[in-house]
Design a protein around this motif. Structure first.
Motif, mmCIF file in Angstrom:
data_model
loop_
_atom_site.group_PDB
_atom_site.id
_atom_site.type_symbol
_atom_site.label_atom_id
_atom_site.label_comp_id
_atom_site.label_asym_id
_atom_site.label_seq_id
_atom_site.Cartn_x
_atom_site.Cartn_y
_atom_site.Cartn_z
ATOM 1 N N CYS A 1 -43.780 10.510 -32.050
ATOM 2 C CA CYS A 1 -42.804 10.403 -30.917
ATOM 3 C C CYS A 1 -43.726 9.350 -30.012
ATOM 4 O O CYS A 1 -43.073 8.322 -29.653
ATOM 5 C CB CYS A 1 -42.843 11.716 -30.050
ATOM 6 S SG CYS A 1 -41.715 12.943 -30.777
ATOM 7 N N ALA A 2 -44.919 9.494 -29.711
ATOM 8 C CA ALA A 2 -45.483 8.805 -28.700
ATOM 9 C C ALA A 2 -45.825 7.234 -29.354
ATOM 10 O O ALA A 2 -45.829 6.429 -28.785
ATOM 11 C CB ALA A 2 -47.008 9.085 -28.526
ATOM 12 N N GLU A 3 -45.728 7.053 -30.771
ATOM 13 C CA GLU A 3 -46.006 6.075 -31.569
ATOM 14 C C GLU A 3 -44.781 5.136 -31.383
ATOM 15 O O GLU A 3 -44.645 4.092 -31.312
ATOM 16 C CB GLU A 3 -46.653 6.300 -32.904
ATOM 17 C CG GLU A 3 -47.044 5.169 -33.570
ATOM 18 C CD GLU A 3 -47.492 5.280 -34.822
ATOM 19 O OE1 GLU A 3 -47.445 4.361 -35.755
ATOM 20 O OE2 GLU A 3 -48.071 6.448 -34.940
ATOM 21 N N LEU A 4 -43.809 5.960 -31.482
ATOM 22 C CA LEU A 4 -42.187 5.308 -31.814
ATOM 23 C C LEU A 4 -41.821 4.992 -30.368
ATOM 24 O O LEU A 4 -41.355 3.655 -30.257
ATOM 25 C CB LEU A 4 -41.308 6.388 -32.280
ATOM 26 C CG LEU A 4 -39.987 6.041 -32.497
ATOM 27 C CD1 LEU A 4 -39.813 5.148 -33.691
ATOM 28 C CD2 LEU A 4 -38.923 7.133 -32.310
ATOM 29 N N GLU A 5 -41.924 5.614 -29.440
ATOM 30 C CA GLU A 5 -41.625 5.340 -27.777
ATOM 31 C C GLU A 5 -42.778 5.289 -27.060
ATOM 32 O O GLU A 5 -43.353 6.194 -26.613
ATOM 33 C CB GLU A 5 -40.491 6.521 -27.432
ATOM 34 C CG GLU A 5 -40.196 6.288 -25.950
ATOM 35 C CD GLU A 5 -39.664 4.818 -25.850
ATOM 36 O OE1 GLU A 5 -38.740 4.455 -26.098
ATOM 37 O OE2 GLU A 5 -40.490 4.013 -24.981
ATOM 38 N N HIS A 6 -43.194 4.028 -26.744
ATOM 39 C CA HIS A 6 -44.380 3.784 -25.924
ATOM 40 C C HIS A 6 -44.628 4.365 -24.760
ATOM 41 O O HIS A 6 -45.602 4.604 -24.240
ATOM 42 C CB HIS A 6 -44.733 2.319 -26.065
ATOM 43 C CG HIS A 6 -43.713 1.558 -24.978
ATOM 44 N ND1 HIS A 6 -44.177 1.240 -23.860
ATOM 45 C CD2 HIS A 6 -42.551 1.679 -24.817
ATOM 46 C CE1 HIS A 6 -43.069 0.687 -23.046
ATOM 47 N NE2 HIS A 6 -42.200 1.130 -23.703
ATOM 48 N N SER A 7 -43.389 4.629 -23.897
ATOM 49 C CA SER A 7 -43.358 5.127 -22.841
ATOM 50 C C SER A 7 -43.945 6.813 -22.727
ATOM 51 O O SER A 7 -44.210 7.138 -21.600
ATOM 52 C CB SER A 7 -42.187 5.052 -22.078
ATOM 53 O OG SER A 7 -41.061 5.720 -22.772
ATOM 54 N N VAL A 8 -43.765 7.273 -23.829
ATOM 55 C CA VAL A 8 -43.907 8.786 -23.777
ATOM 56 C C VAL A 8 -45.471 9.149 -24.287
ATOM 57 O O VAL A 8 -45.875 8.526 -25.155
ATOM 58 C CB VAL A 8 -43.171 9.602 -25.052
ATOM 59 C CG1 VAL A 8 -43.714 10.951 -25.370
ATOM 60 C CG2 VAL A 8 -41.724 9.456 -24.713
ATOM 61 N N PRO A 9 -46.204 9.697 -23.400
ATOM 62 C CA PRO A 9 -47.704 9.798 -23.467
ATOM 63 C C PRO A 9 -47.938 11.053 -24.789
ATOM 64 O O PRO A 9 -47.168 12.100 -24.586
ATOM 65 C CB PRO A 9 -48.057 10.263 -22.164
ATOM 66 C CG PRO A 9 -47.091 10.837 -21.287
ATOM 67 C CD PRO A 9 -45.657 10.332 -22.127
ATOM 68 N N ALA A 10 -48.965 10.589 -25.433
ATOM 69 C CA ALA A 10 -49.415 11.872 -26.239
ATOM 70 C C ALA A 10 -50.026 12.734 -25.798
ATOM 71 O O ALA A 10 -49.931 14.013 -26.244
ATOM 72 C CB ALA A 10 -50.208 10.934 -27.307
ATOM 73 N N GLU A 11 -50.673 12.746 -24.519
ATOM 74 C CA GLU A 11 -51.372 13.753 -23.825
ATOM 75 C C GLU A 11 -50.785 14.030 -22.346
ATOM 76 O O GLU A 11 -50.189 12.905 -21.800
ATOM 77 C CB GLU A 11 -53.021 13.211 -23.721
ATOM 78 C CG GLU A 11 -53.799 13.053 -24.901
ATOM 79 C CD GLU A 11 -53.866 14.678 -25.571
ATOM 80 O OE1 GLU A 11 -53.835 15.585 -24.931
ATOM 81 O OE2 GLU A 11 -54.037 14.637 -26.800
ATOM 82 N N PRO A 12 -50.613 15.342 -22.015
ATOM 83 C CA PRO A 12 -51.072 16.382 -22.816
ATOM 84 C C PRO A 12 -49.979 16.585 -23.983
ATOM 85 O O PRO A 12 -49.023 16.150 -24.087
ATOM 86 C CB PRO A 12 -50.590 17.471 -21.738
ATOM 87 C CG PRO A 12 -49.805 16.742 -20.760
ATOM 88 C CD PRO A 12 -50.026 15.433 -20.644
ATOM 89 N N SER A 13 -50.543 17.273 -24.772
ATOM 90 C CA SER A 13 -49.959 17.474 -26.093
ATOM 91 C C SER A 13 -48.518 18.219 -26.022
ATOM 92 O O SER A 13 -48.340 19.163 -24.969
ATOM 93 C CB SER A 13 -50.789 18.284 -27.150
ATOM 94 O OG SER A 13 -50.816 19.691 -26.703
ATOM 95 N N PHE A 14 -47.851 18.177 -26.862
ATOM 96 C CA PHE A 14 -46.499 18.691 -26.916
ATOM 97 C C PHE A 14 -46.129 18.911 -28.279
ATOM 98 O O PHE A 14 -46.586 18.622 -29.143
ATOM 99 C CB PHE A 14 -45.293 18.081 -25.945
ATOM 100 C CG PHE A 14 -44.904 16.527 -26.698
ATOM 101 C CD1 PHE A 14 -45.767 15.381 -26.189
ATOM 102 C CD2 PHE A 14 -44.017 16.187 -27.469
ATOM 103 C CE1 PHE A 14 -45.371 14.130 -26.707
ATOM 104 C CE2 PHE A 14 -43.647 15.068 -27.969
ATOM 105 C CZ PHE A 14 -44.688 14.049 -27.566
ATOM 106 N N ASP B 1 -43.461 13.696 -16.402
ATOM 107 C CA ASP B 1 -44.305 14.148 -17.564
ATOM 108 C C ASP B 1 -43.730 13.177 -18.933
ATOM 109 O O ASP B 1 -44.715 13.240 -19.717
ATOM 110 C CB ASP B 1 -43.407 15.377 -17.973
ATOM 111 C CG ASP B 1 -43.878 16.643 -17.038
ATOM 112 O OD1 ASP B 1 -44.687 16.332 -16.248
ATOM 113 O OD2 ASP B 1 -43.034 17.724 -17.151
ATOM 114 N N TRP B 2 -42.446 12.671 -18.875
ATOM 115 C CA TRP B 2 -42.034 12.190 -20.236
ATOM 116 C C TRP B 2 -42.191 10.452 -20.285
ATOM 117 O O TRP B 2 -42.485 9.922 -21.226
ATOM 118 C CB TRP B 2 -40.862 12.682 -20.756
ATOM 119 C CG TRP B 2 -40.802 13.937 -21.113
ATOM 120 C CD1 TRP B 2 -40.129 14.952 -20.452
ATOM 121 C CD2 TRP B 2 -41.583 14.575 -22.094
ATOM 122 N NE1 TRP B 2 -40.421 16.317 -20.905
ATOM 123 C CE2 TRP B 2 -41.033 15.962 -22.112
ATOM 124 C CE3 TRP B 2 -42.330 14.226 -23.392
ATOM 125 C CZ2 TRP B 2 -41.809 16.994 -23.043
ATOM 126 C CZ3 TRP B 2 -42.559 15.018 -23.973
ATOM 127 C CH2 TRP B 2 -42.462 16.500 -23.998
#
Ligand SMILES: Cc1cc2nc3c(=O)[nH]c(=O)nc-3n(C[C@H](O)[C@H](O)[C@H](O)COP(=O)(O)OP(=O)(O)OC[C@H]3O[C@@H](n4cnc5c(N)ncnc54)[C@H](O)[C@@H]3O)c2cc1C
Length: 433
Positions: free
Chosen positions: A167-180, A350-351
């Protein structure tokens, strides 16, 4: 036939469009000065629902999850609000959810075709933007959402299930951390500007003729006597109550498409329905940092908060506030408005951190009507000249176009393009049993 449509939101305008296309003369009566001033005005942009964001199902109205359910839950001691929440929460069970989605799905697909034909036929540009990314924070919520994923697979709805990293790779605005827990990409679903679409369809109708818009007039009452149908209008602003005669407009058929106002109208007519209006909030914020703004619409599935880019703004919509009818008639109390805005601001933080300038956001609230079994009220009633088209809940935008076609077909005596099971499940009379 001469048909009066009560309400100039997306549902009323879409109904007028279909009625005119079927050869009827139409008058839309709207109490505001123009179209799209009710719930249609502040929509979140999602055009058609998928099992993941249907307004009933595994994660919706779970009061035990508090604000994590996306509902500011304050029914107080009001028994009808409690009963309503209890009924909707029954649809969290996978089998009940599946059954209801099966009934709704043909309306979703019909709506998809109808919007495409209107948009394509008139070359309408209403800020369509492809791609929705649903994200789920908590492993338990991910588990709960599995029955929605099962339906996506069963009906081969085009989607990709993604890990948090994907998800984070596809949509740069969504942070990979904290994990989801993960997400799902719907690359062919889209968002758009619902009030703009409504206004464009009205323009088309103005150019085509045969549809009259009567603005600034509210319908006070519906009259149905044998072969006659009529509406009584409330006095226009400035018209003196004492001097006036009641304005009555006659017609062959009436369509109630008055959104949350539909219940009061039908109650005055003697039809009491167990639908419940729910307030919802939207924040429209300027982009804070362009490099943080999302390319896709991001939806927090469990909280049902959508974050949609609309040109240089982000529309964050969600935060259902469940109240009694009496509280709904009053302005939203400050603490509840703050709780709702905080929920939306938190989802944004968060997102899509850094994308929206929440401190400069314009806050808006609207009321949408939900039924206790999740489905809208669409079709005929016990009286052959009275038709319903309301209660679309948080998915009225796209569904309006399909349900308008169903109503127009019924009025014209044509066979509706949805199966009989769906038609029966949408009828107002289902609540009579
Ligand atoms: C914050 C928010 C976000 C949303 N997000 C989405 C989304 O992302 N996707 C989606 O599909 N849906 C969304 N929805 C829901 C969607 O906006 C509604 O389902 C849809 O707009 C309902 O349309 P409507 O025409 O039935 O109601 P409305 O737009 O409320 O129109 C009803 C009209 O009837 C008029 N009226 C009422 N009573 C009378 C009367 N007695 N006489 C004359 N006129 C009358 C009102 O003035 C009003 O203009 C959202 C709703 C809200 C509030």
């Amino acid at each position: 036939m001469d048909v009066i449509v009560i309400g100039g939101g997306i549902v009323g305008v879409a109904t007028a469009y279909q009625l005119r296309a079927a050869g009827h003369r139409v008058c839309v009566v709207e109490r505001h000065a123009t179209v799209a001033q009710g719930a249609t005005y502040g929509h979140g942009g999602i055009v058609l629902p998928t099992p993941l964001d249907a307004w009933f199902g595994p994660t919706f109205m779970d009061a035990r999850r508090g604000a994590r359910s996306g509902v500011v839950y304050r029914p107080g001691l009001n028994s009808s609000a409690r009963r309503f929440a209890r009924q909707l929460s029954r649809l969290q069970a996978p089998e009940a959810f599946r059954e209801q989605w099966l009934r709704l799905r043909p309306l979703v697909e019909l709506s998809r075709e109808v919007i495409a034909s209107i948009a394509g036929g008139f070359h309408l540009d209403f800020e369509q933007r492809a791609g929705l990314l649903h994200v789920v924070r908590d492993p338990r919520e991910w588990e709960q959402a599995q029955s929605a994923f099962d339906l996506l697979r069963e009906f081969e709805m085009h989607h990709h299930v993604l890990s948090a990293a994907e998800c984070a790779e596809l949509e740069h605005s969504v942070p990979a951390e904290p994990s989801f827990a993960g997400g799902a990409l719907f690359e062919h679903e889209y968002t758009a500007n619902c009030p703009l679409f409504t206004k464009l369809v009205k323009q088309v109708l103005d150019e085509q003729g045969d549809v009259q818009f009567l603005f600034g007039r509210a319908v006070d009452a519906i009259r149905l006597e044998g072969h006659r149908a009529a509406v009584e209008l409330a006095p226009a602003e400035g018209q003196r109550e004492s001097k006036r005669e009641v304005d009555v407009m006659s017609c062959d058929a009436i369509v109630v498409a008055a959104g949350a106002g539909s219940i009061a109208l039908l109650e005055r007519f003697g039809l009491s329905l167990p639908l419940h209006a729910v307030r919802m909030l939207a924040l429209t914020a300027p982009i804070a940092y362009e490099e943080c703004a999302p390319h896709l619409t991001v939806v927090d599935s469990a909280r049902r908060v959508s974050m949609t880019r609309m040109n240089q703004r982000i529309r964050v919509a969600g935060a259902a506030v469940l109240q009694s009818e009496r509280e709904l008639a009053k302005p939203l109390a400050e603490p509840l408005a703050e709780a709702g805005s905080a929920l939306l601001a938190q989802a944004t933080h968060d997102w899509i951190p850094g994308a929206a300038k929440i401190s400069a956001a314009h806050a808006w609230e609207g009321v949408r009507l939900l039924s206790p079994d999740g489905l809208p009220c669409v079709g005929g009633t016990a009286h052959p000249r009275l038709f319903a088209n309301f209660g679309h809940g948080p998915a009225g935008w796209g569904l309006a176009c399909g349900s308008a076609k169903v109503v127009a077909d019924l009025i014209s005596g044509a066979a509706p393009l949805v199966p009989p099971e769906t038609l029966a499940a949408l009828r107002v009379e289902r609540f009579a049993n």
